[in-house]
Design a protein around this motif. Structure first.
Motif, mmCIF file in Angstrom:
data_model
loop_
_atom_site.group_PDB
_atom_site.id
_atom_site.type_symbol
_atom_site.label_atom_id
_atom_site.label_comp_id
_atom_site.label_asym_id
_atom_site.label_seq_id
_atom_site.Cartn_x
_atom_site.Cartn_y
_atom_site.Cartn_z
ATOM 1 N N MET A 65 5.675 28.899 35.045
ATOM 2 C CA MET A 65 6.134 29.529 33.812
ATOM 3 C C MET A 65 6.423 31.007 34.040
ATOM 4 O O MET A 65 5.654 31.708 34.698
ATOM 5 C CB MET A 65 5.077 29.401 32.708
ATOM 6 C CG MET A 65 4.962 28.039 32.089
ATOM 7 S SD MET A 65 6.480 27.536 31.266
ATOM 8 C CE MET A 65 6.084 25.804 30.973
ATOM 9 N N LEU A 66 7.544 31.452 33.478
ATOM 10 C CA LEU A 66 7.895 32.868 33.472
ATOM 11 C C LEU A 66 8.062 33.255 32.004
ATOM 12 O O LEU A 66 9.131 33.059 31.419
ATOM 13 C CB LEU A 66 9.189 33.109 34.250
ATOM 14 C CG LEU A 66 9.621 34.571 34.395
ATOM 15 C CD1 LEU A 66 8.629 35.338 35.250
ATOM 16 C CD2 LEU A 66 11.020 34.657 35.004
ATOM 17 N N PRO A 67 7.003 33.760 31.374
ATOM 18 C CA PRO A 67 7.056 34.002 29.924
ATOM 19 C C PRO A 67 7.891 35.217 29.547
ATOM 20 O O PRO A 67 7.896 36.231 30.251
ATOM 21 C CB PRO A 67 5.580 34.222 29.563
ATOM 22 C CG PRO A 67 4.958 34.755 30.815
ATOM 23 C CD PRO A 67 5.689 34.096 31.956
ATOM 24 N N PHE A 68 8.603 35.095 28.424
ATOM 25 C CA PHE A 68 9.389 36.196 27.872
ATOM 26 C C PHE A 68 8.929 36.458 26.441
ATOM 27 O O PHE A 68 8.684 35.520 25.677
ATOM 28 C CB PHE A 68 10.878 35.861 27.877
ATOM 29 C CG PHE A 68 11.499 35.869 29.247
ATOM 30 C CD1 PHE A 68 12.165 36.988 29.724
ATOM 31 C CD2 PHE A 68 11.409 34.742 30.059
ATOM 32 C CE1 PHE A 68 12.740 36.981 30.980
ATOM 33 C CE2 PHE A 68 11.986 34.723 31.319
ATOM 34 C CZ PHE A 68 12.644 35.852 31.789
ATOM 35 N N LYS A 69 8.864 37.739 26.090
ATOM 36 C CA LYS A 69 8.397 38.119 24.748
ATOM 37 C C LYS A 69 9.584 38.367 23.816
ATOM 38 O O LYS A 69 10.521 39.086 24.159
ATOM 39 C CB LYS A 69 7.541 39.397 24.810
ATOM 40 C CG LYS A 69 6.995 39.837 23.455
ATOM 41 C CD LYS A 69 6.311 41.204 23.523
ATOM 42 C CE LYS A 69 5.077 41.150 24.369
ATOM 43 N NZ LYS A 69 4.289 42.413 24.257
ATOM 44 N N GLY A 70 9.504 37.767 22.634
ATOM 45 C CA GLY A 70 10.520 37.978 21.620
ATOM 46 C C GLY A 70 9.992 38.853 20.497
ATOM 47 O O GLY A 70 9.062 38.461 19.786
ATOM 48 N N LEU A 71 10.558 40.040 20.332
ATOM 49 C CA LEU A 71 10.192 40.943 19.246
ATOM 50 C C LEU A 71 11.159 40.755 18.080
ATOM 51 O O LEU A 71 12.347 40.543 18.282
ATOM 52 C CB LEU A 71 10.233 42.406 19.704
ATOM 53 C CG LEU A 71 9.350 42.802 20.882
ATOM 54 C CD1 LEU A 71 9.548 44.283 21.220
ATOM 55 C CD2 LEU A 71 7.874 42.530 20.573
ATOM 56 N N TYR A 72 10.634 40.836 16.862
ATOM 57 C CA TYR A 72 11.437 40.691 15.656
ATOM 58 C C TYR A 72 11.173 41.848 14.704
ATOM 59 O O TYR A 72 10.103 42.469 14.729
ATOM 60 C CB TYR A 72 11.087 39.391 14.915
ATOM 61 C CG TYR A 72 11.488 38.122 15.609
ATOM 62 C CD1 TYR A 72 12.750 37.572 15.413
ATOM 63 C CD2 TYR A 72 10.603 37.441 16.441
ATOM 64 C CE1 TYR A 72 13.118 36.378 16.017
ATOM 65 C CE2 TYR A 72 10.957 36.251 17.050
ATOM 66 C CZ TYR A 72 12.215 35.725 16.840
ATOM 67 O OH TYR A 72 12.573 34.550 17.439
ATOM 68 N N TYR A 92 1.219 26.399 29.147
ATOM 69 C CA TYR A 92 0.323 25.978 30.222
ATOM 70 C C TYR A 92 0.669 24.579 30.738
ATOM 71 O O TYR A 92 -0.117 23.979 31.475
ATOM 72 C CB TYR A 92 -1.132 26.055 29.760
ATOM 73 C CG TYR A 92 -1.593 27.480 29.582
ATOM 74 C CD1 TYR A 92 -2.091 28.215 30.660
ATOM 75 C CD2 TYR A 92 -1.467 28.114 28.363
ATOM 76 C CE1 TYR A 92 -2.469 29.536 30.510
ATOM 77 C CE2 TYR A 92 -1.848 29.446 28.197
ATOM 78 C CZ TYR A 92 -2.355 30.149 29.276
ATOM 79 O OH TYR A 92 -2.725 31.464 29.127
ATOM 80 N N ALA A 93 1.839 24.077 30.376
ATOM 81 C CA ALA A 93 2.233 22.742 30.832
ATOM 82 C C ALA A 93 2.332 22.676 32.348
ATOM 83 O O ALA A 93 1.986 21.659 32.965
ATOM 84 C CB ALA A 93 3.560 22.348 30.195
ATOM 85 N N ASP A 94 2.794 23.751 32.982
ATOM 86 C CA ASP A 94 2.904 23.757 34.440
ATOM 87 C C ASP A 94 1.537 23.681 35.100
ATOM 88 O O ASP A 94 1.349 22.996 36.109
ATOM 89 C CB ASP A 94 3.671 24.986 34.919
ATOM 90 C CG ASP A 94 2.983 26.301 34.553
ATOM 91 O OD1 ASP A 94 2.393 26.388 33.458
ATOM 92 O OD2 ASP A 94 3.048 27.259 35.363
ATOM 93 N N LYS A 95 0.546 24.383 34.531
ATOM 94 C CA LYS A 95 -0.799 24.385 35.093
ATOM 95 C C LYS A 95 -1.405 22.987 35.075
ATOM 96 O O LYS A 95 -2.006 22.528 36.054
ATOM 97 C CB LYS A 95 -1.695 25.350 34.317
ATOM 98 C CG LYS A 95 -1.294 26.812 34.414
ATOM 99 C CD LYS A 95 -1.560 27.377 35.794
ATOM 100 C CE LYS A 95 -1.378 28.894 35.831
ATOM 101 N NZ LYS A 95 -1.571 29.446 37.188
ATOM 102 N N ILE A 96 -1.253 22.294 33.934
ATOM 103 C CA ILE A 96 -1.789 20.939 33.811
ATOM 104 C C ILE A 96 -1.041 19.991 34.741
ATOM 105 O O ILE A 96 -1.632 19.130 35.393
ATOM 106 C CB ILE A 96 -1.717 20.461 32.349
ATOM 107 C CG1 ILE A 96 -2.677 21.298 31.495
ATOM 108 C CG2 ILE A 96 -2.036 18.979 32.226
ATOM 109 C CD1 ILE A 96 -2.585 21.035 30.007
ATOM 110 N N ALA A 97 0.276 20.173 34.839
ATOM 111 C CA ALA A 97 1.064 19.346 35.763
ATOM 112 C C ALA A 97 0.598 19.549 37.200
ATOM 113 O O ALA A 97 0.430 18.585 37.955
ATOM 114 C CB ALA A 97 2.544 19.684 35.625
ATOM 115 N N HIS A 98 0.357 20.799 37.583
ATOM 116 C CA HIS A 98 -0.076 21.099 38.954
ATOM 117 C C HIS A 98 -1.419 20.451 39.257
ATOM 118 O O HIS A 98 -1.652 19.977 40.380
ATOM 119 C CB HIS A 98 -0.167 22.613 39.158
ATOM 120 C CG HIS A 98 1.151 23.312 39.077
ATOM 121 N ND1 HIS A 98 1.272 24.692 39.019
ATOM 122 C CD2 HIS A 98 2.422 22.835 39.039
ATOM 123 C CE1 HIS A 98 2.557 25.009 38.943
ATOM 124 N NE2 HIS A 98 3.268 23.905 38.954
#
Length: 382
Positions: free
Chosen positions: A204-211, A188-194
């Motif tokens: 932010m473009l989130p990516f999910k990492g599966l293990y 959420y760093a972009d939201k606070i920056a905005h």
């Protein structure tokens, strides 16, 4: 001076640690919307301490990773935190990948990362189970630690220095005054920056990492990674030998549907889903930075056998069961004007504020060096 740090992850805490060491009379408060420190990426990553050979020499990642590796190990050893000095092999599948190995070896020299090319036979001596074509890159400086333990000890050290932690408190609900703001809010760093008029061209473009945890009898002795596509920031499915010698495979780089999309129901946000799916649809149609190809390729990993088969390409023997593990979310920044991923660390300064907009891997490794860089070059000089 009263300093407010938003985000009790490794970046927020190392920045606070560096600040209080330089300015012991200042008052530092770290707030986080979660109930404890390292709730997201800082506590869910693999704890790999990267050596720093992946990154072009003109990048902040190149400048800070090798030093960050040294400083993180120094912190761990001086505070009784276990370091698994595993080393790493980057293994090739064909002639084209050998060309990339040579490029990584050059970057290693430029970045003082300590990795170097070895033959297939030399790789076999390091780890008999590793499978490579003619050559491999060996990184003796790569290691693993328990990231939760690191963050827990760091929190205790900060509290001993008078730093105050306030949990279950989003930035929007914090109503105390402060003289300087450090935004290290991760996803959420972009939201606070905005909200503060900073970084409006980024999102932010989130990516999910599966293990998957490997439970079989065929073991590995070192980290085993594939040769990456150095045009994107993802390293591919690999073997991680963790701090406790647990073996896991992953991660994926599957586009997430909302920011904290760890499972299909966790922390669901309809507004975020609409926002992110709209963005992903645009990137998919244009195939910006190869997003369509990446998305289609990575979505296959929702079928566990595809993830396992990809890992098998790196080793000679892999027999046994695999157990699902907690997934992670990569807080990857996108430039909306260019539709390109931000490859390097990105920090923006505005008056009495610092916003850490892109602190993706190897941010955990680089964290102590990153904090020194931000304090010395972006804060204290102004």
């Amino acid at each position: 001076m009263k300093v407010l740090v938003v985000g009790a992850g490794i970046i927020g805490m190392t920045l606070a640690y560096e600040w209080i060491n330089k300015n012991p009379d200042d008052e530092i408060t770290i707030i986080d919307k979660e109930p404890h420190e390292a709730f997201h990426a800082s506590g869910k990553n693999s704890g790999v301490l990267h050596a720093g050979f992946y990154y072009s020499s003109d990048s902040l990642k190149a400048k800070l990773t090798a030093e960050g590796n040294r400083l993180m190990k120094e912190f761990c050893y001086s505070n009784g935190i276990g370091v698994n000095e595993t080393g790493k092999l980057v293994v090739a599948k064909n002639e084209d990948e050998i060309k990339t190995l040579h490029e990584l070896a050059k970057r290693s020299i430029a970045n003082n990362a300590g990795a170097y090319l070895i033959t297939e036979k030399e790789a076999e001596k390091i780890d008999p189970n590793a499978k490579t074509y003619k050559f491999a890159l060996y990184s003796p400086n790569t290691a693993t630690v328990n990231p939760r333990e690191v963050c827990s000890v760091l929190k205790r050290k900060l509290e001993e220095k008078g730093v105050k932690f306030v949990f279950n408190t989003p930035y929007e609900k914090y109503n105390q005054s402060y003289d300087f703001l450090i935004n290290a809010a991760g996803l959420y760093a972009d939201k606070i920056a905005h909200q503060n008029g900073v970084g409006l061209e980024y999102t932010m473009l989130p990516f999910k990492g599966l293990y998957r945890k490997y439970l079989g009898s065929d073991r590995i002795k070192t980290q085993i990674y594939p040769v990456p596509n150095i045009k994107n920031p993802f390293l591919g499915v690999h073997f991680t030998l963790m701090a406790d010698n647990t073996i896991k495979i992953g991660p994926t780089a599957i586009p997430a549907f909302w920011r904290e999309n760890y499972t299909m129901t966790s922390r669901f946000s309809f507004r975020e889903m609409i926002e992110i799916l709209s963005l992903e649809a645009k990137l998919f149609i244009k195939n910006s930075f190869g997003f369509r190809d990446l998305a289609l390729y990575e979505m296959r990993y929702y079928i566990p056998s595809n993830l396992i088969n990809e890992a098998k390409k790196l080793v000679k023997n892999l027999r046994g069961e695999f157990k699902p593990m907690t997934s992670g979310i990569r807080a990857q920044l996108l430039n909306k004007n260019t539709n390109e991923l931000v490859m390097d660390f990105l920090v923006e300064r505005k008056e009495n504020q610092i916003h850490i907009l892109n602190a993706v891997s190897p941010a955990f490794t680089a964290s102590f060096a990153f904090a020194k860089y931000v304090l010395e070059e972006l804060i204290m000089e102004n």
